[in-house]
Each structure stands twice: as structure tokens, then as C-alpha cells.
Design a protein around this motif. Structure first.
Motif, mmCIF file in Angstrom:
data_model
loop_
_atom_site.group_PDB
_atom_site.id
_atom_site.type_symbol
_atom_site.label_atom_id
_atom_site.label_comp_id
_atom_site.label_asym_id
_atom_site.label_seq_id
_atom_site.Cartn_x
_atom_site.Cartn_y
_atom_site.Cartn_z
ATOM 1 N N THR A 78 0.825 -1.205 0.120
ATOM 2 C CA THR A 78 0.125 0.019 -0.049
ATOM 3 C C THR A 78 1.054 1.252 -0.015
ATOM 4 O OG1 THR A 78 -1.743 -0.958 0.966
ATOM 5 C CG2 THR A 78 -1.586 1.268 1.208
ATOM 6 N N TYR A 79 0.833 2.120 -1.070
ATOM 7 C CA TYR A 79 1.408 3.513 -1.037
ATOM 8 C C TYR A 79 0.494 4.368 -0.862
ATOM 9 C CZ TYR A 79 4.769 0.410 -3.915
ATOM 10 O OH TYR A 79 5.356 -0.526 -4.043
ATOM 11 N N VAL A 80 0.952 5.417 0.053
ATOM 12 C CA VAL A 80 0.192 6.683 0.392
ATOM 13 C C VAL A 80 0.920 7.792 -0.129
ATOM 14 C CG1 VAL A 80 -1.298 8.130 1.902
ATOM 15 C CG2 VAL A 80 -0.932 5.336 2.330
ATOM 16 N N VAL A 81 0.520 8.537 -1.108
ATOM 17 C CA VAL A 81 1.219 9.788 -1.508
ATOM 18 C C VAL A 81 0.292 11.123 -0.984
ATOM 19 C CG1 VAL A 81 1.325 11.297 -3.585
ATOM 20 C CG2 VAL A 81 1.278 8.592 -3.881
ATOM 21 N N ILE A 82 1.198 11.693 -0.385
ATOM 22 C CA ILE A 82 0.589 13.031 0.389
ATOM 23 C C ILE A 82 1.323 14.198 -0.133
ATOM 24 C CG2 ILE A 82 0.670 14.175 2.408
ATOM 25 C CD1 ILE A 82 0.751 11.424 3.896
ATOM 26 N N ALA A 83 0.578 14.983 -0.747
ATOM 27 C CA ALA A 83 1.027 16.256 -1.582
ATOM 28 C C ALA A 83 0.682 17.419 -0.718
ATOM 29 C CB ALA A 83 0.894 16.201 -2.874
ATOM 30 N N LEU A 84 1.375 18.515 -0.624
ATOM 31 C CA LEU A 84 0.760 19.736 -0.101
ATOM 32 C C LEU A 84 0.431 20.774 -1.037
ATOM 33 C CD1 LEU A 84 3.679 20.412 2.595
ATOM 34 C CD2 LEU A 84 1.600 19.611 3.061
ATOM 35 N N GLY A 85 0.576 20.545 -2.313
ATOM 36 C CA GLY A 85 0.212 21.621 -3.290
ATOM 37 C C GLY A 85 1.331 22.426 -3.427
ATOM 38 N N GLN A 86 1.111 23.653 -4.278
ATOM 39 C CA GLN A 86 2.012 24.387 -4.869
ATOM 40 C C GLN A 86 2.412 25.415 -3.292
ATOM 41 O OE1 GLN A 86 1.488 26.647 -8.265
ATOM 42 N NE2 GLN A 86 1.995 28.559 -7.215
ATOM 43 N N ARG A 87 3.713 25.675 -3.035
ATOM 44 C CA ARG A 87 4.205 26.369 -2.220
ATOM 45 C C ARG A 87 4.956 27.507 -2.789
ATOM 46 N NH1 ARG A 87 0.563 24.527 -0.281
ATOM 47 N NH2 ARG A 87 0.335 23.482 1.691
ATOM 48 N N PRO A 88 5.107 28.640 -1.997
ATOM 49 C CA PRO A 88 6.000 29.941 -2.813
ATOM 50 C C PRO A 88 7.385 29.883 -2.533
ATOM 51 C CG PRO A 88 4.954 30.553 -0.652
ATOM 52 C CD PRO A 88 4.555 29.112 -0.764
ATOM 53 N N SER A 89 8.043 29.052 -1.711
ATOM 54 C CA SER A 89 9.419 28.830 -1.694
ATOM 55 C C SER A 89 9.952 27.658 -1.710
ATOM 56 C CB SER A 89 9.888 29.890 -0.753
ATOM 57 O OG SER A 89 9.355 29.312 0.760
ATOM 58 N N ALA A 90 11.332 27.391 -1.409
ATOM 59 C CA ALA A 90 11.912 26.086 -1.084
ATOM 60 C C ALA A 90 11.750 26.237 0.509
ATOM 61 C CB ALA A 90 13.438 26.224 -1.361
ATOM 62 N N GLY A 91 12.104 24.882 1.082
ATOM 63 C CA GLY A 91 11.909 24.663 2.496
ATOM 64 C C GLY A 91 10.789 24.122 3.144
ATOM 65 N N TYR A 92 9.865 23.833 2.321
ATOM 66 C CA TYR A 92 8.528 23.230 2.924
ATOM 67 C C TYR A 92 8.830 21.689 2.390
ATOM 68 C CZ TYR A 92 5.999 27.546 2.864
ATOM 69 O OH TYR A 92 5.424 28.775 3.082
ATOM 70 N N SER A 93 8.084 20.827 3.459
ATOM 71 C CA SER A 93 8.275 19.430 3.208
ATOM 72 C C SER A 93 7.104 18.892 4.061
ATOM 73 C CB SER A 93 9.763 19.010 3.830
ATOM 74 O OG SER A 93 9.796 19.245 5.040
ATOM 75 N N VAL A 94 6.931 17.623 3.937
ATOM 76 C CA VAL A 94 5.930 16.767 4.681
ATOM 77 C C VAL A 94 6.633 15.983 5.544
ATOM 78 C CG1 VAL A 94 4.115 14.958 4.415
ATOM 79 C CG2 VAL A 94 4.283 16.614 2.471
ATOM 80 N N ILE A 95 6.379 15.817 6.933
ATOM 81 C CA ILE A 95 6.846 15.007 7.991
ATOM 82 C C ILE A 95 5.762 14.247 8.387
ATOM 83 C CG2 ILE A 95 8.021 15.318 10.205
ATOM 84 C CD1 ILE A 95 9.538 16.861 7.693
ATOM 85 N N ILE A 96 6.128 12.677 8.212
ATOM 86 C CA ILE A 96 4.993 12.022 8.922
ATOM 87 C C ILE A 96 5.356 11.937 10.476
ATOM 88 C CG2 ILE A 96 4.324 9.662 8.622
ATOM 89 C CD1 ILE A 96 3.566 11.251 6.299
ATOM 90 N N ASP A 97 4.404 12.081 11.126
ATOM 91 C CA ASP A 97 4.309 12.059 12.598
ATOM 92 C C ASP A 97 4.044 10.848 13.256
ATOM 93 O OD1 ASP A 97 4.641 13.704 15.207
ATOM 94 O OD2 ASP A 97 2.625 13.190 15.159
ATOM 95 N N ASN A 98 3.092 10.076 12.450
ATOM 96 C CA ASN A 98 2.657 8.979 13.364
ATOM 97 C C ASN A 98 1.899 7.966 12.120
ATOM 98 O OD1 ASN A 98 2.115 7.152 15.003
ATOM 99 N ND2 ASN A 98 0.911 8.395 16.652
ATOM 100 N N VAL A 99 1.921 6.734 12.319
ATOM 101 C CA VAL A 99 1.304 5.747 11.180
ATOM 102 C C VAL A 99 0.804 4.715 12.633
ATOM 103 C CG1 VAL A 99 1.274 4.082 9.632
ATOM 104 C CG2 VAL A 99 2.451 6.129 9.484
ATOM 105 N N GLN A 100 -0.510 4.506 12.608
ATOM 106 C CA GLN A 100 -0.915 3.621 13.752
ATOM 107 C C GLN A 100 -2.427 3.040 13.281
ATOM 108 O OE1 GLN A 100 -1.083 5.849 17.184
ATOM 109 N NE2 GLN A 100 -2.887 6.966 16.995
ATOM 110 N N HIS A 101 -2.716 1.978 13.904
ATOM 111 C CA HIS A 101 -4.044 1.569 13.668
ATOM 112 C C HIS A 101 -5.085 2.137 14.981
ATOM 113 C CE1 HIS A 101 -2.970 -2.125 11.355
ATOM 114 N NE2 HIS A 101 -1.950 -2.152 12.131
ATOM 115 N N SER A 102 -5.987 2.687 14.303
ATOM 116 C CA SER A 102 -6.950 3.289 15.287
ATOM 117 C C SER A 102 -8.504 3.003 14.977
ATOM 118 C CB SER A 102 -6.857 4.849 15.344
ATOM 119 O OG SER A 102 -7.542 5.360 16.410
ATOM 120 N N ASP A 103 -9.508 2.452 15.737
ATOM 121 C CA ASP A 103 -10.824 2.116 15.440
ATOM 122 C C ASP A 103 -10.856 1.481 14.082
ATOM 123 O OD1 ASP A 103 -11.403 3.413 17.730
ATOM 124 O OD2 ASP A 103 -11.448 5.435 16.836
ATOM 125 N N GLY A 104 -10.285 0.625 13.886
ATOM 126 C CA GLY A 104 -10.439 -0.212 12.765
ATOM 127 C C GLY A 104 -9.901 0.476 11.402
#
Length: 145
Positions: A78-104
Motif C-alpha cells: 500500500t502506497y500513500v501519496v501525500i502532497a501539500l500542493g504549490q508552495r511559494p518557496s523552497a524549504g517546505y516538506s511533509v513530515i510523517i508524525d505517526n502511522v497507527q491502527h485506530s478504530d479499525g
């Protein structure tokens, strides 16, 4: 201006130095040899670095402008793609905080990292891809905010 018998064009030198600063400020450094493995609440996953598999890259490109998330089940993963969309400058990124099972469900919590200090003025499209063993659970992606 002439200095030491050499005609110096300071505007050209300034433009070259500025270009060099922008180019070196926009480099990306991988967090390891291609992937980063983590284990949170019994969910093993990897954060993929570009270049992505072709089918993942196609999805990431389609989400480039607007952002969002998309789940792909392929080749036993399973691949999950997470995109923020267009940003005005360099230095933005997506940080994965947590991956867990919750309520099925499988819940992926992420955070948008914003640039610290000066950043190159270039339009960017931050994206991250989470890869894990195939799951039949519904996947919910949420921002930590």
C-alpha cells in the motif's frame, strides 16, 4: 570599474554569486540510502525518496498543484501519496508524525514543515510517499496542525 588593470563588471559577478546561492540552497538531501524505515504502533512503513515507481510518480504529478492524499494498492504493498500542493518557496516538506491502527482504520498523521529563515524564492510542490505491506483497512490521512 578597473582594478589591477582588469575591467570588472560587478553586476555580472553579483548575478553569478546570487545564482550560485540559489542553486546550492535548493538541493535536497536524502535521509538515508533511499528509504527510511520506521515502526509506530506495530505498523512498519518506509518513506520513499524520488525517483518513485512510475505508477506512484504519475499519481504524485496529478496531485502536484492542488495537493491532497491518495492510496494505491499494488504489488502487495500500500502506497500513500501525500502532497501539500504549490508552495511559494523552497524549504517546505511533509513530515510523517505517526502511522497507527485506530478504530479499525490505519491513520497517518503528517505535519507541514515550513522554511526556517531565508529560503529560495522558487515555487515548490512538496510530496512524500509512505510504503507499507498491503492493508485492507481504510486509510485516513490527517494533518497534525
Amino acid at each position: 570599474m578597473k582594478r589591477f588593470g582588469i575591467d570588472i563588471n560587478w553586476q555580472v559577478i553579483f548575478c553569478l554569486l546570487l545564482s550560485l546561492a540559489i542553486v546550492t540552497g535548493c538541493t535536497v538531501q536524502a535521509a538515508g540510502p533511499g528509504t527510511q524505515e520506521r515502526k509506530d504502533a506495530t505498523v512498519n512503513f518506509e518513506l520513499l525518496k524520488a525517483p518513485y515507481p512510475a505508477f506512484v510518480d504519475d499519481v504524485a504529478k496529478s496531485m502536484k498543484q492542488k495537493g491532497g492524499s491518495k492510496v494505491i494498492h499494488k504489488n502487495g504493498h500500500t502506497y500513500v501519496v501525500i502532497a501539500l500542493g504549490q508552495r511559494p518557496s523552497a524549504g517546505y516538506s511533509v513530515i510523517i508524525d505517526n502511522v497507527q491502527h485506530s478504530d479499525g482504520k490505519l491513520v497517518i498523521t503528517y505535519e507541514e514543515k515550513k522554511p526556517q529563515g531565508m529560503a529560495a524564492s522558487v515555487i515548490t510542490y512538496p510530496v512524500t510517499v509512505v510504503k507499507m505491506t498491503k492493508t485492507d483497512l481504510p486509510v485516513k490521512v490527517k494533518s497534525k496542525k
